[in-house]
Write a protein that holds these residues in place. Structure first.
Motif, PDB file in Angstrom:
ATOM      1  N   VAL A  38     -57.777 -17.033   4.980  1.00  0.00           N
ATOM      2  CA  VAL A  38     -58.533 -16.678   6.180  1.00  0.00           C
ATOM      3  C   VAL A  38     -59.179 -17.949   6.718  1.00  0.00           C
ATOM      4  O   VAL A  38     -59.672 -18.781   5.934  1.00  0.00           O
ATOM      5  N   ALA A  39     -59.189 -18.107   8.026  1.00  0.00           N
ATOM      6  CA  ALA A  39     -59.842 -19.266   8.624  1.00  0.00           C
ATOM      7  C   ALA A  39     -60.527 -18.861   9.927  1.00  0.00           C
ATOM      8  O   ALA A  39     -59.996 -18.066  10.704  1.00  0.00           O
ATOM      9  N   ARG A  87     -51.047 -27.455   7.119  1.00  0.00           N
ATOM     10  CA  ARG A  87     -50.804 -26.731   5.869  1.00  0.00           C
ATOM     11  C   ARG A  87     -50.810 -25.217   6.040  1.00  0.00           C
ATOM     12  O   ARG A  87     -50.318 -24.492   5.180  1.00  0.00           O
ATOM     13  N   ALA A  88     -51.390 -24.724   7.117  1.00  0.00           N
ATOM     14  CA  ALA A  88     -51.448 -23.273   7.333  1.00  0.00           C
ATOM     15  C   ALA A  88     -50.083 -22.749   7.772  1.00  0.00           C
ATOM     16  O   ALA A  88     -49.347 -23.414   8.503  1.00  0.00           O
ATOM     17  N   ASN A  89     -49.769 -21.549   7.317  1.00  0.00           N
ATOM     18  CA  ASN A  89     -48.508 -20.924   7.727  1.00  0.00           C
ATOM     19  C   ASN A  89     -48.773 -19.490   8.166  1.00  0.00           C
ATOM     20  O   ASN A  89     -49.927 -19.077   8.323  1.00  0.00           O
ATOM     21  N   TYR A  93     -54.662 -15.650   8.254  1.00  0.00           N
ATOM     22  CA  TYR A  93     -55.313 -14.953   9.371  1.00  0.00           C
ATOM     23  C   TYR A  93     -56.342 -15.915   9.939  1.00  0.00           C
ATOM     24  O   TYR A  93     -57.336 -16.248   9.289  1.00  0.00           O
ATOM     25  N   VAL A  94     -56.095 -16.375  11.146  1.00  0.00           N
ATOM     26  CA  VAL A  94     -56.949 -17.369  11.793  1.00  0.00           C
ATOM     27  C   VAL A  94     -57.558 -16.736  13.041  1.00  0.00           C
ATOM     28  O   VAL A  94     -56.846 -16.156  13.862  1.00  0.00           O
ATOM     29  N   GLY A 167     -49.612 -21.009  16.981  1.00  0.00           N
ATOM     30  CA  GLY A 167     -49.122 -19.636  17.049  1.00  0.00           C
ATOM     31  C   GLY A 167     -49.820 -18.699  16.082  1.00  0.00           C
ATOM     32  O   GLY A 167     -49.463 -17.519  15.988  1.00  0.00           O
ATOM     33  N   LEU A 168     -50.847 -19.191  15.379  1.00  0.00           N
ATOM     34  CA  LEU A 168     -51.546 -18.379  14.376  1.00  0.00           C
ATOM     35  C   LEU A 168     -52.865 -17.802  14.881  1.00  0.00           C
ATOM     36  O   LEU A 168     -53.429 -16.911  14.241  1.00  0.00           O
TER      37      LEU A 168
END
Length: 241
Positions: A38-39, A87-89, A93-94, A167-168
């Protein structure tokens, strides 16, 4: 004159730091909770203090430190967007919360210039060393390169540019947050963050009803035109008084 701002020492310093990769003011910070994927991307003057406080149960005692100020307590945990989104994929959940650019700008003006003593240092570095009305304040901001503005005054779309390209990013509106926070909390709970608190109104700025002159609206459109267009807000009507 093009690049005339290079004659201003404060701007030259910001430009140089950005050029060498030391500090880019557009590289928005991210508060990431790796265990839960989560970010949160904090947006100043858009319930930022309240949201960070609600997420506090997932910050360790060591991270919180001894300061009572939530921003000081979490500052060391922030990561630049430029490194986070490498690093996020799609498992992450951003989310972020944005605000009507006109009311956000007026709130920031009140909070950082009118009500603050001493005046906010980034504003002093812009040459704003006395309390001025909203219109001349906007003129000062318009004369400053947007990439050199403090994040309280920089267009939100500029701060969110890297996140949007990933896109996140899930974007929520400050004006609907009383309902949308339930949606956010539900998603966080699915990921194991079941102790996220309800939002409290913190660090609010006393204000009258937002009313704007034609000159102020022209300046707001110039400064935040992309925000109005891309974040789904309309430019307010001019005050009749």
């Amino acid at each position: 004159m093009p690049f005339g701002w290079l004659k201003t020492p404060q701007l030259l310093e910001i430009w140089f730091n950005r050029a060498i990769g030391k500090r880019d003011l557009t590289d928005a910070p991210v508060l990431a909770f790796d265990e839960y994927k989560v970010a949160y991307l904090p947006m100043p003057k858009a319930a930022n203090t309240s949201i960070r406080t609600a997420l506090l149960p997932y910050l360790s005692v060591e991270d919180q430190g001894h300061s009572k100020d939530i921003h000081n307590r979490t500052r060391s945990l922030l990561e630049p967007s430029s490194s986070f989104f490498k690093r996020a994929n799609s498992d992450w959940y951003v989310f972020t919360v944005v605000r009507d650019p006109s009311s956000r700008a007026k709130s920031a003006w009140r909070n950082k210039l009118i009500e603050r003593d001493p005046i906010f240092v980034p504003l002093q570095r812009m040459g704003i060393k006395e309390r001025i009305e909203f219109e001349p304040f906007l003129r000062k901001c318009s004369a400053w390169p947007q990439w050199a503005l403090n994040d309280h005054f920089m267009p939100q779309t500029m701060l969110l540019d890297r996140a949007s390209k990933s896109g996140l990013l899930n974007v929520f509106h400050f004006e609907n947050l009383s309902d949308d926070w339930l949606v956010i909390k539900s998603e966080l709970a699915k990921r194991g963050m079941t102790e996220v608190a309800d939002l409290k109104k913190l660090n609010t700025t006393a204000k009258a009803a937002d009313q704007f002159t034609v000159a102020e609206l022209d300046l707001l459109a110039d400064l935040y035109g992309t925000d109005f267009k891309e974040l789904g807000y309309d430019l307010p009507q001019a005050s009749k008084t």
